[in-house]
Design a protein around this motif. Structure first.
Motif: not given
Length: 130
Positions: A40-41, A43, A68, A127
């Motif tokens: 994941y990033e 956001t 992340t 991601t």
């Protein structure tokens, strides 16, 4: 008699249609129950439920500072907060994530994994396709 059977048949058809339509709404897109494992990033970040932290978050992204989250299948993972690596654990049954021995609840609405840490709601978007 025919009118009564017609009403019963119509009611049965409506019930079947409702059942079919409700099953269609449980596909993989937007699923709340999809697998949380993956990369994941960060956001979005919201301080105390407001968008006050949005400006600082955007500024950090512009400076190349990323965050992340990696969630492995074994309930362990890693949180990379702008270069600081933190080992984490998570429990999909209890819907909790533990960071620095601090256990907190999370929500997962595929592809977004959200938890609040020290008063800031953190939204991580998947991601990868795992």
């Amino acid at each position: 008699m025919i009118a009564k059977m017609s009403k019963i048949l119509c009611t049965l058809v409506i019930a079947v249609c409702m059942f079919i339509l409700s099953a269609c709404g449980q596909g993989s897109g937007g699923s709340k129950t999809g697998t949380v494992t993956g990369s994941y990033e960060l956001t979005a970040a919201r301080a105390d439920g407001s968008n006050e932290g949005a400006e600082q978050f955007e500024m950090m992204k512009e400076m190349g500072m990323n965050a992340t989250l990696t969630l492995n299948e074994d309930g362990k993972g890693q949180l990379n907060m702008f270069g600081t690596l933190i080992e984490i654990t998570y429990d999909t049954e209890k819907k909790t994530i533990t960071v620095y021995d601090q256990e907190m609840g999370y929500t997962f609405e595929d592809p977004t994994f959200t938890f609040t840490w020290e008063g800031t709601a953190l939204d991580f978007t998947k991601t990868d396709a795992s």
